[in-house]
Design a protein around this motif. Structure first.
Motif, PDB file in Angstrom:
ATOM      1  N   HIS A  76      52.933  21.379  36.323  1.00 52.73           N
ATOM      2  CA  HIS A  76      53.041  19.899  36.350  1.00 52.73           C
ATOM      3  C   HIS A  76      53.820  19.398  35.130  1.00 52.73           C
ATOM      4  O   HIS A  76      54.598  18.442  35.231  1.00 52.73           O
ATOM      5  CB  HIS A  76      51.651  19.260  36.408  1.00 52.73           C
ATOM      6  CG  HIS A  76      51.069  19.248  37.795  1.00 52.73           C
ATOM      7  ND1 HIS A  76      51.096  18.155  38.619  1.00 52.73           N
ATOM      8  CD2 HIS A  76      50.455  20.238  38.507  1.00 52.73           C
ATOM      9  CE1 HIS A  76      50.525  18.444  39.781  1.00 52.73           C
ATOM     10  NE2 HIS A  76      50.135  19.700  39.738  1.00 52.73           N
ATOM     11  N   LEU A  77      53.666  20.051  33.988  1.00 49.11           N
ATOM     12  CA  LEU A  77      54.436  19.655  32.793  1.00 49.11           C
ATOM     13  C   LEU A  77      55.906  20.017  32.967  1.00 49.11           C
ATOM     14  O   LEU A  77      56.803  19.255  32.602  1.00 49.11           O
ATOM     15  CB  LEU A  77      53.848  20.338  31.559  1.00 49.11           C
ATOM     16  CG  LEU A  77      52.527  19.703  31.092  1.00 49.11           C
ATOM     17  CD1 LEU A  77      51.647  20.737  30.419  1.00 49.11           C
ATOM     18  CD2 LEU A  77      52.769  18.521  30.186  1.00 49.11           C
ATOM     19  N   THR A  78      56.171  21.167  33.562  1.00 53.41           N
ATOM     20  CA  THR A  78      57.572  21.564  33.782  1.00 53.41           C
ATOM     21  C   THR A  78      58.248  20.592  34.731  1.00 53.41           C
ATOM     22  O   THR A  78      59.389  20.174  34.519  1.00 53.41           O
ATOM     23  CB  THR A  78      57.620  23.012  34.321  1.00 53.41           C
ATOM     24  OG1 THR A  78      57.021  23.877  33.350  1.00 53.41           O
ATOM     25  CG2 THR A  78      59.046  23.460  34.598  1.00 53.41           C
ATOM     26  N   MET A  79      57.522  20.172  35.771  1.00 50.15           N
ATOM     27  CA  MET A  79      58.114  19.231  36.728  1.00 50.15           C
ATOM     28  C   MET A  79      58.407  17.882  36.053  1.00 50.15           C
ATOM     29  O   MET A  79      59.408  17.230  36.341  1.00 50.15           O
ATOM     30  CB  MET A  79      57.190  19.021  37.916  1.00 50.15           C
ATOM     31  CG  MET A  79      57.708  18.016  38.941  1.00 50.15           C
ATOM     32  SD  MET A  79      59.325  18.452  39.634  1.00 50.15           S
ATOM     33  CE  MET A  79      58.821  19.545  40.970  1.00 50.15           C
ATOM     34  N   ALA A  80      57.554  17.479  35.128  1.00 49.55           N
ATOM     35  CA  ALA A  80      57.659  16.133  34.560  1.00 49.55           C
ATOM     36  C   ALA A  80      58.560  16.058  33.334  1.00 49.55           C
ATOM     37  O   ALA A  80      58.737  14.969  32.769  1.00 49.55           O
ATOM     38  CB  ALA A  80      56.267  15.626  34.192  1.00 49.55           C
ATOM     39  N   ASN A  81      59.135  17.177  32.911  1.00 49.19           N
ATOM     40  CA  ASN A  81      59.958  17.174  31.695  1.00 49.19           C
ATOM     41  C   ASN A  81      61.293  17.855  31.945  1.00 49.19           C
ATOM     42  O   ASN A  81      61.352  19.045  32.273  1.00 49.19           O
ATOM     43  CB  ASN A  81      59.226  17.896  30.557  1.00 49.19           C
ATOM     44  CG  ASN A  81      58.089  17.065  29.983  1.00 49.19           C
ATOM     45  OD1 ASN A  81      58.292  16.240  29.109  1.00 49.19           O
ATOM     46  ND2 ASN A  81      56.881  17.276  30.511  1.00 49.19           N
ATOM     47  N   ILE A 106      46.864  19.251  28.481  1.00 54.75           N
ATOM     48  CA  ILE A 106      48.032  18.476  28.885  1.00 54.75           C
ATOM     49  C   ILE A 106      48.347  17.386  27.859  1.00 54.75           C
ATOM     50  O   ILE A 106      49.512  17.114  27.559  1.00 54.75           O
ATOM     51  CB  ILE A 106      47.812  17.904  30.302  1.00 54.75           C
ATOM     52  CG1 ILE A 106      47.826  19.056  31.318  1.00 54.75           C
ATOM     53  CG2 ILE A 106      48.849  16.847  30.662  1.00 54.75           C
ATOM     54  CD1 ILE A 106      47.378  18.726  32.705  1.00 54.75           C
ATOM     55  N   THR A 107      47.312  16.810  27.254  1.00 54.83           N
ATOM     56  CA  THR A 107      47.527  15.768  26.244  1.00 54.83           C
ATOM     57  C   THR A 107      48.351  16.310  25.086  1.00 54.83           C
ATOM     58  O   THR A 107      49.335  15.692  24.663  1.00 54.83           O
ATOM     59  CB  THR A 107      46.165  15.240  25.744  1.00 54.83           C
ATOM     60  OG1 THR A 107      45.456  14.689  26.859  1.00 54.83           O
ATOM     61  CG2 THR A 107      46.343  14.174  24.670  1.00 54.83           C
ATOM     62  N   ALA A 108      47.989  17.473  24.567  1.00 56.06           N
ATOM     63  CA  ALA A 108      48.745  18.061  23.448  1.00 56.06           C
ATOM     64  C   ALA A 108      50.104  18.569  23.923  1.00 56.06           C
ATOM     65  O   ALA A 108      51.127  18.362  23.258  1.00 56.06           O
ATOM     66  CB  ALA A 108      47.940  19.209  22.827  1.00 56.06           C
ATOM     67  N   ALA A 109      50.130  19.221  25.084  1.00 62.26           N
ATOM     68  CA  ALA A 109      51.384  19.803  25.572  1.00 62.26           C
ATOM     69  C   ALA A 109      52.464  18.741  25.760  1.00 62.26           C
ATOM     70  O   ALA A 109      53.636  18.964  25.441  1.00 62.26           O
ATOM     71  CB  ALA A 109      51.138  20.537  26.889  1.00 62.26           C
ATOM     72  N   GLN A 110      52.065  17.570  26.249  1.00 66.97           N
ATOM     73  CA  GLN A 110      53.070  16.526  26.475  1.00 66.97           C
ATOM     74  C   GLN A 110      53.629  16.013  25.143  1.00 66.97           C
ATOM     75  O   GLN A 110      54.818  15.712  25.034  1.00 66.97           O
ATOM     76  CB  GLN A 110      52.460  15.386  27.294  1.00 66.97           C
ATOM     77  CG  GLN A 110      53.456  14.349  27.767  1.00 66.97           C
ATOM     78  CD  GLN A 110      54.497  14.865  28.781  1.00 66.97           C
ATOM     79  OE1 GLN A 110      54.747  16.069  28.912  1.00 66.97           O
ATOM     80  NE2 GLN A 110      55.142  13.942  29.459  1.00 66.97           N
ATOM     81  N   LYS A 111      52.789  15.938  24.120  1.00 65.41           N
ATOM     82  CA  LYS A 111      53.298  15.538  22.798  1.00 65.41           C
ATOM     83  C   LYS A 111      54.259  16.603  22.265  1.00 65.41           C
ATOM     84  O   LYS A 111      55.323  16.288  21.709  1.00 65.41           O
ATOM     85  CB  LYS A 111      52.143  15.359  21.816  1.00 65.41           C
ATOM     86  CG  LYS A 111      51.234  14.175  22.118  1.00 65.41           C
ATOM     87  CD  LYS A 111      50.098  14.083  21.100  1.00 65.41           C
ATOM     88  CE  LYS A 111      49.161  12.919  21.375  1.00 65.41           C
ATOM     89  NZ  LYS A 111      48.043  12.879  20.390  1.00 65.41           N
ATOM     90  N   ILE A 112      53.904  17.864  22.461  1.00 62.47           N
ATOM     91  CA  ILE A 112      54.756  18.969  21.993  1.00 62.47           C
ATOM     92  C   ILE A 112      56.087  18.945  22.740  1.00 62.47           C
ATOM     93  O   ILE A 112      57.151  19.158  22.155  1.00 62.47           O
ATOM     94  CB  ILE A 112      54.041  20.315  22.175  1.00 62.47           C
ATOM     95  CG1 ILE A 112      52.797  20.386  21.288  1.00 62.47           C
ATOM     96  CG2 ILE A 112      54.978  21.487  21.897  1.00 62.47           C
ATOM     97  CD1 ILE A 112      51.800  21.453  21.693  1.00 62.47           C
ATOM     98  N   ASN A 113      56.033  18.633  24.031  1.00 59.78           N
ATOM     99  CA  ASN A 113      57.275  18.533  24.802  1.00 59.78           C
ATOM    100  C   ASN A 113      58.224  17.503  24.189  1.00 59.78           C
ATOM    101  O   ASN A 113      59.437  17.727  24.118  1.00 59.78           O
ATOM    102  CB  ASN A 113      56.981  18.154  26.254  1.00 59.78           C
ATOM    103  CG  ASN A 113      56.395  19.315  27.045  1.00 59.78           C
ATOM    104  OD1 ASN A 113      56.603  20.475  26.678  1.00 59.78           O
ATOM    105  ND2 ASN A 113      55.652  19.007  28.082  1.00 59.78           N
TER     106      ASN A 113
END
Ligand SMILES: O=C(O)[C@H](O)[C@H](O)[C@@H](O)CO
Ligand SMILES: [Mg+2]
Length: 391
Positions: free
Chosen positions: A325-330, A297-304
């Protein structure tokens, strides 16, 4: 301050019944080999790794990985766990860099980054549980009332079988569907016709008011794809996925620049820099990392954030809670992939047999709960009889 006390890895080896791949199933990178051998071996993801990070107070965060679980387990047990135990989970950025830099000589892609992903996902689940918040609330919160999903199956089979599967899926209200091609360069012009007949047949059932995505799983090449794209255009696919092997970034960029059908990919890319390279080169019109491969999640959020700067949407591979959770938050993550719950075939289905709590699609959408801490999944032993669990 709480500290990480221990990390427990388990490999869940499915010993239960499986559905053998039907028809031509799905093109894949092995198709280019002269010796066809068992190309379907590419699809036997019949193992999964769970990674439990326990804090001093007994709270446990759960991570997972699906690529090469036995090897990733060894990497975590021997190399990564000693780096993480004793650290404060809320120092997750430091922990991530420590894992990344201490193993950089061999770990920045593939097995190493998959191990980092499993641990990092567990740390985010742990942090959510410790502060009693869902992970998406720690990432940016609710950007959608609910998450639209696409039905992801429709592996290549006879036309009647694929049309029947599509008709059954329609009853569940999906507004988007992904199908797999069964023919590629080795099947020549007749194979092209078979591919096109199946796309046409799916459009006959689904119509043109829903999205249809087409998956090659690295089984084509640039030459074949350049010949296929003009023939596919009239079926209005939302994207053509992984036409070539993951390392052929220039091939991706050439195909995407043709502007005939958007090219998607990224599920076999690793790390912030790897995904940024795809975006910088215009290699994909949709980025599809998987959080349990790309660095957690740490890397994925930066990539987002980088993808948003390029205005390229992110639709992670696989669905499953670590991606939802990443899809919901972005806001730049518009929809999620969704593997419907079926008998074990490819292995993507195993998630449902190991975890309970994963969101289920209803009428083409899924929901995350504002009050369920962490990722919202727990390991279940409901299907333990169908697994050999390796501690
Ligand atoms: O995009 C996907 O869902 C993956 O490529 C699948 O997991 C793989 O099994 C090919 O369908
Ligand atoms: Mg794919």
């Amino acid at each position: 301050m709480t500290k990480i006390k221990s990390i427990r890895t388990r490999v869940w080896n499915w010993t239960g019944p499986t559905v053998p791949p039907q028809g031509n199933f799905c093109t894949n990178a092995s198709d280019a080999l002269w010796d066809k051998g068992d190309a379907m071996a590419s699809f036997r993801f019949h193992q999964w790794l769970t990674c439990e990070v326990e804090a001093e107070d007994g709270t446990i965060g759960i991570g997972n990985a699906a690529l090469a679980p036995t090897v990733v387990k060894k990497a975590i047990d021997d190399w990564y766990a000693p780096l993480v135990i004793g650290e404060d989970p809320f120092d997750y950025a430091y922990i991530w860099e420590k894992m990344y830099r201490r193993t950089h000589a061999w770990g920045r892609k593939g097995i190493g980054m998959t191990a980092i992903s499993a641990i990092d996902i567990a740390i985010w689940d742990l942090m959510g549980k410790l502060v009693n918040k869902p992970v998406f609330k720690l990432l940016g919160g609710r950007t959608k009332e609910k998450i639209p999903v696409y039905y992801s199956k429709l592996y290549a089979d006879s036309i009647p079988a694929m049309q029947k599967e599509a008709e059954l899926a329609q009853k569940h209200g999906y507004q988007a569907y992904k199908s797999r091609f069964g023919y590629g360069p080795k099947d020549g012009m007749s194979g092209m016709r078979e591919n096109l007949k199946r796309v046409e047949a799916l459009r006959e059932v689904l119509g043109y008011d829903v999205d249809l995505m087409l998956e090659c799983y690295m089984g084509w090449n640039v030459d074949y794809t350049k010949r296929m794209l003009p023939k596919l255009e009239k079926f209005e696919p939302r994207w053509l996925e992984e036409p070539v092997i993951a390392e052929d970034v220039n091939g991706y960029a050439e195909l995407n620049a043709m502007g005939i059908v958007p090219i998607s990919g990224g599920e076999h890319e690793f790390g912030l820099i790897g995904c940024t390279d795809l975006l910088r080169k215009g290699a994909v019109s949709v980025l599809q990392y998987d959080t349990n491969r790309v660095g957690g999640i740490t890397a994925a959020q930066k990539i987002n954030a980088v993808a948003e700067a390029f205005q390229v949407p992110v639709i992670p591979h696989a669905g499953q809670m670590h991606n939802y959770h990443l899809t919901m938050a972005n806001a730049n993550c518009p929809i999620s992939e969704y593997f419907p719950v079926f008998d074990v075939e490819v292995g993507n289905e195993l998630f449902y047999y190991i975890f309970k709590g994963d969101a289920e699609a209803v009428d083409g959408y899924l929901q995350l709960d504002d009050d369920t801490p962490g990722l919202g999944i727990e390991i279940t032993e409901e299907h333990i009889a169908n697994f050999e669990v390796i501690e």
